[in-house]
Design a protein around this motif. Structure first.
Motif, PDB file in Angstrom:
ATOM      1  N   VAL A   1      40.616  29.919  49.816  1.00 49.19           N
ATOM      2  CA  VAL A   1      41.648  30.461  48.921  1.00 49.19           C
ATOM      3  C   VAL A   1      41.743  31.976  49.082  1.00 49.19           C
ATOM      4  O   VAL A   1      42.837  32.541  49.171  1.00 49.19           O
ATOM      5  N   CYS A   2      40.590  32.634  49.150  1.00 46.18           N
ATOM      6  CA  CYS A   2      40.576  34.100  49.146  1.00 46.18           C
ATOM      7  C   CYS A   2      40.896  34.723  50.504  1.00 46.18           C
ATOM      8  O   CYS A   2      41.296  35.890  50.572  1.00 46.18           O
ATOM      9  N   GLU A   3      40.756  33.959  51.596  1.00 47.37           N
ATOM     10  CA  GLU A   3      40.904  34.590  52.911  1.00 47.37           C
ATOM     11  C   GLU A   3      42.334  35.062  53.186  1.00 47.37           C
ATOM     12  O   GLU A   3      42.537  35.918  54.046  1.00 47.37           O
ATOM     13  N   ASN A   4      43.318  34.537  52.481  1.00 45.60           N
ATOM     14  CA  ASN A   4      44.701  34.984  52.670  1.00 45.60           C
ATOM     15  C   ASN A   4      45.175  35.920  51.566  1.00 45.60           C
ATOM     16  O   ASN A   4      46.369  36.185  51.451  1.00 45.60           O
ATOM     17  N   LEU A   5      44.258  36.412  50.739  1.00 45.76           N
ATOM     18  CA  LEU A   5      44.637  37.263  49.611  1.00 45.76           C
ATOM     19  C   LEU A   5      44.273  38.727  49.842  1.00 45.76           C
ATOM     20  O   LEU A   5      44.224  39.523  48.906  1.00 45.76           O
ATOM     21  N   GLY A   6      44.042  39.082  51.086  1.00 43.82           N
ATOM     22  CA  GLY A   6      43.717  40.472  51.400  1.00 43.82           C
ATOM     23  C   GLY A   6      44.802  41.442  50.978  1.00 43.82           C
ATOM     24  O   GLY A   6      44.524  42.584  50.606  1.00 43.82           O
ATOM     25  N   TYR A   7      46.046  40.989  51.011  1.00 43.88           N
ATOM     26  CA  TYR A   7      47.165  41.858  50.614  1.00 43.88           C
ATOM     27  C   TYR A   7      47.105  42.242  49.144  1.00 43.88           C
ATOM     28  O   TYR A   7      47.703  43.235  48.708  1.00 43.88           O
ATOM     29  N   LEU A   8      46.351  41.462  48.347  1.00 43.20           N
ATOM     30  CA  LEU A   8      46.154  41.786  46.934  1.00 43.20           C
ATOM     31  C   LEU A   8      44.904  42.632  46.715  1.00 43.20           C
ATOM     32  O   LEU A   8      44.626  43.036  45.591  1.00 43.20           O
ATOM     33  N   GLY A   9      44.174  42.862  47.793  1.00 46.71           N
ATOM     34  CA  GLY A   9      42.922  43.601  47.674  1.00 46.71           C
ATOM     35  C   GLY A   9      41.724  42.718  47.410  1.00 46.71           C
ATOM     36  O   GLY A   9      40.654  43.190  47.025  1.00 46.71           O
ATOM     37  N   VAL A  10      41.883  41.390  47.628  1.00 49.89           N
ATOM     38  CA  VAL A  10      40.789  40.439  47.400  1.00 49.89           C
ATOM     39  C   VAL A  10      39.968  40.284  48.670  1.00 49.89           C
ATOM     40  O   VAL A  10      40.488  39.897  49.719  1.00 49.89           O
ATOM     41  N   ARG A  11      38.689  40.572  48.587  1.00 46.87           N
ATOM     42  CA  ARG A  11      37.766  40.335  49.698  1.00 46.87           C
ATOM     43  C   ARG A  11      36.457  39.806  49.113  1.00 46.87           C
ATOM     44  O   ARG A  11      35.957  40.350  48.132  1.00 46.87           O
ATOM     45  N   ILE A  12      35.934  38.745  49.707  1.00 45.45           N
ATOM     46  CA  ILE A  12      34.687  38.180  49.169  1.00 45.45           C
ATOM     47  C   ILE A  12      33.537  38.370  50.146  1.00 45.45           C
ATOM     48  O   ILE A  12      33.722  38.502  51.353  1.00 45.45           O
ATOM     49  N   ASP A  13      32.342  38.394  49.581  1.00 41.83           N
ATOM     50  CA  ASP A  13      31.096  38.510  50.344  1.00 41.83           C
ATOM     51  C   ASP A  13      30.629  37.093  50.665  1.00 41.83           C
ATOM     52  O   ASP A  13      30.319  36.323  49.739  1.00 41.83           O
ATOM     53  N   PRO A  14      30.568  36.692  51.949  1.00 38.08           N
ATOM     54  CA  PRO A  14      30.240  35.299  52.275  1.00 38.08           C
ATOM     55  C   PRO A  14      28.857  34.861  51.796  1.00 38.08           C
ATOM     56  O   PRO A  14      28.658  33.707  51.430  1.00 38.08           O
ATOM     57  N   VAL A  15      27.894  35.785  51.774  1.00 34.02           N
ATOM     58  CA  VAL A  15      26.542  35.430  51.333  1.00 34.02           C
ATOM     59  C   VAL A  15      26.532  35.148  49.827  1.00 34.02           C
ATOM     60  O   VAL A  15      25.979  34.141  49.367  1.00 34.02           O
ATOM     61  N   LYS A  16      27.173  36.037  49.055  1.00 31.50           N
ATOM     62  CA  LYS A  16      27.264  35.817  47.608  1.00 31.50           C
ATOM     63  C   LYS A  16      28.050  34.552  47.295  1.00 31.50           C
ATOM     64  O   LYS A  16      27.722  33.813  46.367  1.00 31.50           O
ATOM     65  N   ASN A  17      29.109  34.315  48.073  1.00 33.08           N
ATOM     66  CA  ASN A  17      29.927  33.127  47.844  1.00 33.08           C
ATOM     67  C   ASN A  17      29.125  31.856  48.080  1.00 33.08           C
ATOM     68  O   ASN A  17      29.175  30.923  47.278  1.00 33.08           O
ATOM     69  N   GLU A  18      28.384  31.799  49.173  1.00 33.58           N
ATOM     70  CA  GLU A  18      27.558  30.614  49.476  1.00 33.58           C
ATOM     71  C   GLU A  18      26.502  30.373  48.402  1.00 33.58           C
ATOM     72  O   GLU A  18      26.118  29.239  48.147  1.00 33.58           O
ATOM     73  N   ALA A  19      26.056  31.464  47.765  1.00 32.05           N
ATOM     74  CA  ALA A  19      25.007  31.353  46.745  1.00 32.05           C
ATOM     75  C   ALA A  19      25.580  31.032  45.364  1.00 32.05           C
ATOM     76  O   ALA A  19      24.827  30.924  44.393  1.00 32.05           O
ATOM     77  N   ASN A  20      26.924  30.872  45.262  1.00 37.79           N
ATOM     78  CA  ASN A  20      27.568  30.660  43.957  1.00 37.79           C
ATOM     79  C   ASN A  20      27.185  31.751  42.962  1.00 37.79           C
ATOM     80  O   ASN A  20      26.933  31.485  41.779  1.00 37.79           O
ATOM     81  N   ALA A  21      27.138  32.989  43.449  1.00 38.35           N
ATOM     82  CA  ALA A  21      26.772  34.115  42.585  1.00 38.35           C
ATOM     83  C   ALA A  21      27.840  34.343  41.525  1.00 38.35           C
ATOM     84  O   ALA A  21      28.980  33.880  41.653  1.00 38.35           O
ATOM     85  N   LEU A  22      27.479  35.083  40.479  1.00 41.11           N
ATOM     86  CA  LEU A  22      28.435  35.391  39.415  1.00 41.11           C
ATOM     87  C   LEU A  22      29.604  36.202  39.955  1.00 41.11           C
ATOM     88  O   LEU A  22      30.765  35.896  39.697  1.00 41.11           O
ATOM     89  N   SER A  23      29.293  37.265  40.716  1.00 40.39           N
ATOM     90  CA  SER A  23      30.327  38.087  41.355  1.00 40.39           C
ATOM     91  C   SER A  23      30.229  37.888  42.854  1.00 40.39           C
ATOM     92  O   SER A  23      29.159  38.095  43.437  1.00 40.39           O
ATOM     93  N   ILE A  24      31.337  37.494  43.473  1.00 39.24           N
ATOM     94  CA  ILE A  24      31.285  37.183  44.908  1.00 39.24           C
ATOM     95  C   ILE A  24      32.183  38.113  45.725  1.00 39.24           C
ATOM     96  O   ILE A  24      32.345  37.917  46.920  1.00 39.24           O
TER      97      ILE A  24
END
Length: 396
Positions: free
Chosen positions: A341-364
């Protein structure tokens, strides 16, 4: 003195519950009954951090609720049924009638039944739950908490359909929005975690077998993807989501189906299940897509694309985006869906950290993301319990 409040969330063949000591909001027991009405029914519950599971046939919702009450008594969580002073029921559709939780009476039950045609998978079951608790816990007050109530702040420009205006005036046909307790919880919890300024313009993505997105401005719903019924919006497990309305009479005429059959097809045979022909479960589709199944991959592609479209639209409604929240079963646990979902939202300034995302962290979100991206487990039951306390307090 602590009041014991039971929060109930009934699905088509499941029952989730939590027993709270209020106002401390202490969970005394929580649990879930699955596959009610089958030989493989199960009852999983937690008391004082210890989980137990029973697998045995549960005939119907009355039997399921009796099992919950028996377990509360046998486990000494309560000494008597009369200790439970209130039961809060999550009700799918409140239509034009309800913008607040209400004490259940004959008129409320009649309206829940009347609105069953608009939420056929849930309102009838919700009503069964109320009637079963009235029978088994006669001393407790029953409170209805409506999925649609939280969204009554949506402005007319977002909730009106371009149909003859009399349909709205005479029949209440408009966008209502659903998953209210979940989106309300996110609207309350996110500012506690990240501060009000960071969460002024927020999109809550409730992604489960049913799914909806809500645009939240200063904690209030200003748009939501489900509509007049929970069928609208994004692709769901078995629900179609948005379609061209002309498809419906076309199918009726071409396949000689009546409206009941078409409604059943759109609610139970469509969505991820209909597209893939395999499953309504994202986990099954992930495995099948990895193995090269093209229809499973198509179902995932359509699902992700529709979520992205709504995020783009709701960012326009909010005139920007401060925080994007993923919640519910898929939102909380599927790192792959969040990443896609987030990989195409760069134009909105959305970028996620893959390590945090895999860990289901609170902030990714990544360090250079202009938007906070959070994974917040929803808690519809505490919203229900708080509403029960409020209604009982108003009645006192």
């Amino acid at each position: 003195m602590a009041e014991k409040i039971l929060a109930i969330n009934a699905g088509s063949s499941s029952l989730k519950f939590k027993l709270y000591a209020m106002p401390a909001e202490t969970v005394m027991m929580s649990g879930q009954l699955d596959r009610i009405g089958t030989k493989t029914s199960s009852f999983t519950y937690v008391i004082a951090g210890k989980q137990s599971k029973l697998v045995s046939p549960i005939a119907d919702f009355v039997a399921a609720i009796q099992m919950v009450i028996d377990t509360l008594l046998s486990s000494h969580v309560i000494a008597s049924k009369t200790e439970i002073v209130g039961v809060g029921h999550r009700i799918s559709h409140g239509g034009k009638y309800y913008s607040q939780p209400v004490l259940v009476d004959a008129d409320v039950k009649a309206k829940i039944h009347e609105l069953s045609v608009l939420s056929p998978l849930h309102n009838p079951v919700n009503l069964l739950g109320i009637e079963a608790f009235e029978k088994l816990l006669p001393a407790a007050k029953e409170v209805a908490i409506f999925d649609t109530a939280f969204h009554h702040t949506i402005p007319a420009k977002a909730y009106m359909y371009a149909l003859p205006y009399s349909y709205y005036e005479d029949h209440g046909i408009r966008r209502y929005g659903f998953h209210g307790p979940s989106h309300e919880y996110i609207a309350q919890r996110a500012p506690e975690l990240f501060g009000r300024e960071q969460t002024r313009r927020m999109i809550s993505c409730h992604l489960g077998n049913g799914g909806s997105l809500t645009a939240l401005l200063d904690g209030q719903s200003v748009n939501s993807s489900m509509g007049f019924t929970p069928l609208a919006g994004i692709v769901m497990g078995t629900r179609s989501g948005d379609i061209d309305p002309e498809i419906i009479p076309y199918i009726e005429e071409e396949l000689h189906l009546d409206s009941h059959a078409v409604r059943e097809m759109l609610n139970q045979d469509s969505g991820l299940l209909g597209l893939s022909g395999i499953s309504n479960d994202i986990r099954d589709l992930d495995i099948a897509a990895e193995a090269g199944n093209k229809r499973a991959q198509l179902a995932l592609d359509v699902y992700v694309h529709q979520i992205q479209q709504y995020i783009g639209a709701y960012t326009t409604d909010l005139q920007g985006l401060d925080t994007l929240v993923f919640t519910a079963g898929i939102g909380e646990h599927s790192a792959l869906i969040r990443q896609r979902v987030c990989e195409n939202l760069g134009y909105l300034g959305v970028r996620i950290d893959p390590v945090k995302n895999e860990a289901n962290a609170l902030s990714i979100e990544a360090a250079d993301s202009r938007v906070k991206v959070a994974v917040i487990p929803t808690d519809e039951e505490i919203v229900i319990a708080r509403d029960v306390v409020q209604v009982l307090g108003d009645q006192a």
